[in-house]
Design a protein around this motif. Structure first.
Motif, PDB file in Angstrom:
ATOM      1  N   PHE A  88     -31.635  55.975  41.380  1.00  0.00           N
ATOM      2  CA  PHE A  88     -32.512  56.758  42.244  1.00  0.00           C
ATOM      3  C   PHE A  88     -33.939  56.224  42.174  1.00  0.00           C
ATOM      4  CE2 PHE A  88     -35.336  60.277  43.254  1.00  0.00           C
ATOM      5  CZ  PHE A  88     -34.762  60.806  44.395  1.00  0.00           C
ATOM      6  N   ALA A  89     -34.401  55.913  40.956  1.00  0.00           N
ATOM      7  CA  ALA A  89     -35.779  55.455  40.786  1.00  0.00           C
ATOM      8  C   ALA A  89     -36.059  54.216  41.620  1.00  0.00           C
ATOM      9  CB  ALA A  89     -36.062  55.183  39.310  1.00  0.00           C
ATOM     10  N   TYR A  90     -35.082  53.309  41.702  1.00  0.00           N
ATOM     11  CA  TYR A  90     -35.274  52.066  42.434  1.00  0.00           C
ATOM     12  C   TYR A  90     -34.521  52.051  43.752  1.00  0.00           C
ATOM     13  CZ  TYR A  90     -37.435  50.726  38.098  1.00  0.00           C
ATOM     14  OH  TYR A  90     -38.251  50.696  37.008  1.00  0.00           O
ATOM     15  N   SER A  91     -34.054  53.222  44.179  1.00  0.00           N
ATOM     16  CA  SER A  91     -33.469  53.412  45.507  1.00  0.00           C
ATOM     17  C   SER A  91     -32.379  52.394  45.810  1.00  0.00           C
ATOM     18  CB  SER A  91     -34.574  53.326  46.564  1.00  0.00           C
ATOM     19  OG  SER A  91     -34.217  54.022  47.720  1.00  0.00           O
ATOM     20  N   VAL A  92     -31.385  52.314  44.932  1.00  0.00           N
ATOM     21  CA  VAL A  92     -30.293  51.342  45.076  1.00  0.00           C
ATOM     22  C   VAL A  92     -29.330  51.830  46.154  1.00  0.00           C
ATOM     23  CG1 VAL A  92     -28.434  50.141  43.890  1.00  0.00           C
ATOM     24  CG2 VAL A  92     -30.542  50.716  42.662  1.00  0.00           C
ATOM     25  N   ASN A  93     -29.162  51.026  47.181  1.00  0.00           N
ATOM     26  CA  ASN A  93     -28.365  51.451  48.327  1.00  0.00           C
ATOM     27  C   ASN A  93     -26.878  51.572  48.017  1.00  0.00           C
ATOM     28  OD1 ASN A  93     -30.571  51.638  50.052  1.00  0.00           O
ATOM     29  ND2 ASN A  93     -30.451  49.494  50.617  1.00  0.00           N
ATOM     30  N   THR A  94     -26.329  50.631  47.242  1.00  0.00           N
ATOM     31  CA  THR A  94     -24.890  50.659  46.979  1.00  0.00           C
ATOM     32  C   THR A  94     -24.504  51.898  46.184  1.00  0.00           C
ATOM     33  OG1 THR A  94     -25.219  49.317  44.996  1.00  0.00           O
ATOM     34  CG2 THR A  94     -24.675  48.155  47.036  1.00  0.00           C
ATOM     35  N   ILE A  95     -25.362  52.311  45.273  1.00  0.00           N
ATOM     36  CA  ILE A  95     -25.066  53.509  44.485  1.00  0.00           C
ATOM     37  C   ILE A  95     -25.087  54.738  45.376  1.00  0.00           C
ATOM     38  CG2 ILE A  95     -25.801  54.935  42.560  1.00  0.00           C
ATOM     39  CD1 ILE A  95     -24.704  52.199  41.749  1.00  0.00           C
ATOM     40  N   ALA A  96     -26.077  54.834  46.265  1.00  0.00           N
ATOM     41  CA  ALA A  96     -26.135  55.968  47.194  1.00  0.00           C
ATOM     42  C   ALA A  96     -24.892  56.007  48.070  1.00  0.00           C
ATOM     43  CB  ALA A  96     -27.392  55.891  48.050  1.00  0.00           C
ATOM     44  N   ALA A  97     -24.446  54.829  48.520  1.00  0.00           N
ATOM     45  CA  ALA A  97     -23.243  54.769  49.356  1.00  0.00           C
ATOM     46  C   ALA A  97     -22.015  55.210  48.576  1.00  0.00           C
ATOM     47  CB  ALA A  97     -23.054  53.352  49.886  1.00  0.00           C
ATOM     48  N   LYS A  98     -21.911  54.791  47.315  1.00  0.00           N
ATOM     49  CA  LYS A  98     -20.779  55.203  46.485  1.00  0.00           C
ATOM     50  C   LYS A  98     -20.783  56.717  46.281  1.00  0.00           C
ATOM     51  CE  LYS A  98     -19.867  51.046  43.725  1.00  0.00           C
ATOM     52  NZ  LYS A  98     -19.804  50.505  42.345  1.00  0.00           N
ATOM     53  N   LEU A  99     -21.953  57.265  46.006  1.00  0.00           N
ATOM     54  CA  LEU A  99     -22.038  58.712  45.790  1.00  0.00           C
ATOM     55  C   LEU A  99     -21.634  59.464  47.051  1.00  0.00           C
ATOM     56  CD1 LEU A  99     -25.393  58.944  43.791  1.00  0.00           C
ATOM     57  CD2 LEU A  99     -23.086  59.282  42.899  1.00  0.00           C
ATOM     58  N   GLY A 100     -22.150  59.018  48.203  1.00  0.00           N
ATOM     59  CA  GLY A 100     -21.802  59.682  49.453  1.00  0.00           C
ATOM     60  C   GLY A 100     -20.323  59.624  49.749  1.00  0.00           C
ATOM     61  N   SER A 101     -19.714  58.468  49.470  1.00  0.00           N
ATOM     62  CA  SER A 101     -18.278  58.322  49.711  1.00  0.00           C
ATOM     63  C   SER A 101     -17.470  59.215  48.778  1.00  0.00           C
ATOM     64  CB  SER A 101     -17.876  56.862  49.527  1.00  0.00           C
ATOM     65  OG  SER A 101     -16.489  56.690  49.692  1.00  0.00           O
TER      66      SER A 101
ATOM     67  N   LEU B  63     -35.124  63.100  38.471  1.00  0.00           N
ATOM     68  CA  LEU B  63     -35.008  61.833  39.187  1.00  0.00           C
ATOM     69  C   LEU B  63     -36.270  61.529  39.990  1.00  0.00           C
ATOM     70  CD1 LEU B  63     -31.332  62.045  40.524  1.00  0.00           C
ATOM     71  CD2 LEU B  63     -32.169  61.162  38.344  1.00  0.00           C
ATOM     72  N   LEU B  64     -36.819  62.554  40.653  1.00  0.00           N
ATOM     73  CA  LEU B  64     -38.016  62.353  41.463  1.00  0.00           C
ATOM     74  C   LEU B  64     -39.215  61.952  40.597  1.00  0.00           C
ATOM     75  CD1 LEU B  64     -37.649  65.434  43.837  1.00  0.00           C
ATOM     76  CD2 LEU B  64     -37.519  63.046  44.544  1.00  0.00           C
ATOM     77  N   GLN B  65     -39.320  62.527  39.412  1.00  0.00           N
ATOM     78  CA  GLN B  65     -40.429  62.175  38.534  1.00  0.00           C
ATOM     79  C   GLN B  65     -40.272  60.742  38.025  1.00  0.00           C
ATOM     80  OE1 GLN B  65     -40.981  64.765  35.179  1.00  0.00           O
ATOM     81  NE2 GLN B  65     -43.051  64.017  34.769  1.00  0.00           N
ATOM     82  N   THR B  66     -39.050  60.352  37.743  1.00  0.00           N
ATOM     83  CA  THR B  66     -38.815  58.989  37.294  1.00  0.00           C
ATOM     84  C   THR B  66     -39.172  57.984  38.389  1.00  0.00           C
ATOM     85  OG1 THR B  66     -37.000  59.787  35.916  1.00  0.00           O
ATOM     86  CG2 THR B  66     -37.104  57.429  36.302  1.00  0.00           C
TER      87      THR B  66
END
Length: 731
Positions: free
Chosen positions: A423-436, A527-530
């Motif tokens: 989350f801190a570095y806004s990794v796209n693949t991780i966000a996609a995995k979580l959404g899936s 996460l937002l603070q990090t």
């Protein structure tokens, strides 16, 4: 005997068969009589009401002298009157002085059958009734039934509140006006009293306001522009949205052709786009706020004529700081918007553009733009609610979901990392995995829960912020997180009184609704603070705890930063109105800097408030030789953020050709040691223990790191994935 019985049966049968129609006819006659009786009673009651109204309506000369609109004094949160709004009048024009094209344009677009109806238009009412039936349950209002006479009655005697009782009174007054005045007198009153926006009542005031000259010299093109304003003065104002105004003027010209007032060749020769607008003066950014707040009066009170005092939530100091931040940090050629909410939803500052005089289009409340990675707020909240923890391990690696492959611009992947780091570095693949994993509909539902009302799709790429949103809605969503998962509804008016102090409205406290469990809000705050302490939002640091998130869309068309600190939640957006790319616009740069510039002023007099969640330093995975960051680019190009930009390390020398941007210190300058002892010292778990006789700073690693902020969490850099792709990439 049998024959008699048979005969008797037929007779009885015949009597029964004849009685049924007789009974139906009887009830029909009764219904008709009752209907006629009720209609007659209604007609008598209507005639009496109209007769009474005729007696009470002032004379034509008296109406010419009566004020058209209210005087409103607007108070800031501290009670200061910062704006007085009142009617702007031009010269009263008789019908003979009014250009015929102006009369024809107004009649054509507002009430084509004006010369033929008695004040209310049965044809228009029937059309409006059909519209209401077709759109029942959609929340859309009945349209198309108000005649020019009804509009005059509403403008002079009533308010704009939409209720059936008001519509009934409007109809009675319209009939009374038609009874008392001629059609020419009604049209003259209307043209001199109708509201055209910008505080202007009457065609002469509107002409001077928008064109800089009297309405007596109005051309066909100018008449079409002015006539188009009546339907929605703020929406079709040529100073607010030139394209909308021109489009509406074209509608007016076509309507005039259909009504037979002008020919097609005359309409084609008119050039609304060539109309010269008068320059505006005397405006300021607070008008963005008042333009948003004051229309809400129609829903709060039913008072259309008496002078009012309106008490609002705006903080003038914060408003000045917000204006300065937007004007100072927005890239050349771009626009910016900012909304700041207090913890209960009170709007403390609102800026809808860089210059209200140049454009009063409010980008904070009206524009819809893609939020980019700022949308991941909803992705990660849905994941936390589904059972993920901030320290759970995931892998940044190539992934394909329903044919869509989110990617990083460099083509590299960082491997295992925690949810917090992703989350801190806004990794796209991780966000996609979580959404899936949790379901894209769950993400959409979370966004809906937090007040996003614009359309949301459930395509896989939606996790990267492809849905368009409003700045004020996204800010309210972040404010709900700051409130511990309780809903926040932005508001701007706290109290309304008459000039003599009579209370008309007092806002009641809104306790809000619980949107997510407190532990979910605490987790996303972690996460937002990090993200601000060590991730993409480092430029938003202000020397006290801050939680927030950046957002950047494809080709730098939109840049966002949203965050909160000490009870104030602020959302910043930057971009071009035509959605063209803006060079160098990333959420972690100009928007984050504007956020910081504003928040330093906004929270200066507020106590420092630690968040109700402990922020743990993200995992630092070191190479075996303790001399390189895990996941650092192998080509030696340095560390990059989510947008592919070099990480700026505080205290380092500027990059060539830049000003105020930093790069790693040159060889020979020392920085702190990256080991467990250093981590514990920076987080306050162990006091600094320099070796005896050694200098204070003699560590082996030569990467300078910022000192820990006051909240005890160090802001050390980390290798990050490169810039995120377009929200629609591969989708």
């Amino acid at each position: 005997m049998p024959r008699k019985q048979a005969s008797s049966g037929k007779s009885s049968s015949g009597k029964k068969s004849g009685s049924a129609p007789s009974g139906v006819r009887l009830w029909l006659r009764r219904i008709v009589r009752w209907g006629l009786g009720l209609a007659l009673a209604g007609a008598v009651a209507l005639a009496v009401a109209v007769g009474i109204a005729v007696q009470r309506i002032p004379s034509f000369e008296a109406l010419k002298k009566s004020p058209a609109g209210q005087t409103i004094r607007i108070h800031a949160a501290d009670g200061t009157i910062f704006l007085s709004l009142g009617p702007n009048y031009g010269r009263w024009l008789t019908l003979s002085e009014t250009p015929e094209v102006m009369q024809d344009a107004m009649v054509a677009v507002e009430d084509r059958r004006f010369r033929y109806h008695p004040g209310v238009d049965p044809v228009g009412m029937a059309r409006a009734a059909i519209f209401a039936v077709e759109h029942y349950g959609t929340g859309r209002r009945m349209q198309g039934a108000s005649t020019i006479t009804q509009q005059l009655a509403r403008n002079v005697f009533l308010s704009n509140s939409y209720t059936w009782s008001r519509k009934l009174r409007e109809a009675v007054l319209a009939l009374a006006l038609e009874w008392k005045f001629s059609k020419d007198e009604i049209l003259e009153l209307y043209l001199n009293k109708v509201y055209f926006g910008g505080g202007s009542y009457g065609i002469d005031a509107a002409s001077r306001r928008f064109f800089g000259h009297s309405a007596t010299d109005m051309s066909l093109s100018e008449a079409a522009v002015v006539a188009g304003l009546v339907k929605a003065p703020s929406r079709y104002s040529p100073t607010a949205d030139a394209q909308a105004a021109l489009g509406r003027a074209g509608v007016v010209l076509n309507t005039m052709v259909d009504a037979g007032f002008i020919t097609r060749s005359q309409a084609d020769s008119a050039k609304p786009a060539d109309v010269e607008l008068a320059s505006e003066t005397g405006q300021n950014s607070a008008r963005y706020f008042t333009d948003w707040a004051l229309p809400q009066l129609d829903m709060l009170i039913d008072e259309g004529n008496e002078p009012l005092d309106v008490y609002t939530t705006i903080d003038l100091g914060m408003q000045r700081a917000a204006t300065s931040a937007i004007q100072a940090d927005v890239p050349n050629g771009a626009q910016g918007a900012l909304v700041a909410l207090d913890r209960d939803g009170a709007v403390r500052a609102m800026v809808g553009g860089t210059d209200y005089v140049a454009s009063n289009y409010n980008r904070a409340t009206q524009a819809v733009r893609q939020p980019g990675s700022a949308w991941k707020l909803f992705v990660y909240m849905a994941a936390l609610e589904a059972g993920y923890k901030v320290d759970d391990q995931l892998v940044d690696e190539p992934v394909t979901i329903q044919g869509w492959s989110p990617r990083n611009s460099s083509g590299r992947f960082a491997g295992p990392m925690s949810v917090r780091t992703a989350f801190a570095y806004s990794v796209n693949t991780i966000a996609a995995k979580l959404g899936s994993d949790i379901g894209f509909s769950s993400v959409a539902n979370m966004a809906r829960r937090f007040g996003i009302t614009t359309p949301i799709n459930t395509h896989p790429s939606m996790v990267l912020g492809s849905a368009e949103v409003r700045v004020i809605d996204m800010t309210a969503a972040f404010a709900a997180v700051a409130r511990g998962g309780v809903s926040v509804h932005p508001y701007g008016i706290t109290k309304v009184t008459t000039a003599d102090g009579r209370l008309l409205y007092q806002r009641e406290a809104d306790r809000g609704q619980v949107l997510v469990d407190h532990w979910v809000a605490a987790g996303i705050t972690d996460l937002l603070q990090t993200a601000v302490n060590t991730g993409t939002g480092r430029a938003a640091q202000i020397g006290r705890p801050v939680a927030g998130k950046t957002g950047t869309t494809s080709s730098n068309k939109d840049g966002w930063f949203l965050g909160f600190s000490s009870g104030i939640t602020t959302g910043v957006w930057m971009g071009r109105d035509d959605a063209k790319p803006v060079g160098g616009l990333q959420g972690g740069r100009s928007p984050a800097r504007a956020f910081a510039d504003f928040m330093r002023v906004a929270v200066a007099k507020r106590p420092v408030e630690p968040f109700d969640t402990e922020v743990v330093l993200p995992e630092w995975q070191l190479e075996e030789d303790d001399d390189a960051w895990f996941g650092a680019p192998e080509d030696g190009s340095g560390l990059v953020d989510e947008n592919g930009m070099p990480i700026e390390l505080p205290g380092a020398a500027p990059l060539p050709g830049t000003e105020g941007e930093a790069q790693p210190a040159p060889p020979g300058e020392d920085g702190p040691v990256l080991n467990q002892q250093w981590i514990e010292e920076q987080t306050g778990r162990r006091p600094p223990q320099p070796e005896a006789g050694a200098p204070k700073a003699a560590p082996p690693i030569r990467v300078p790191l910022p000192a820990a902020p006051k909240n005890g969490t160090p802001t050390a850099p980390k290798a990050v994935p490169p810039r995120e792709p377009s929200p629609n990439a591969g989708g």
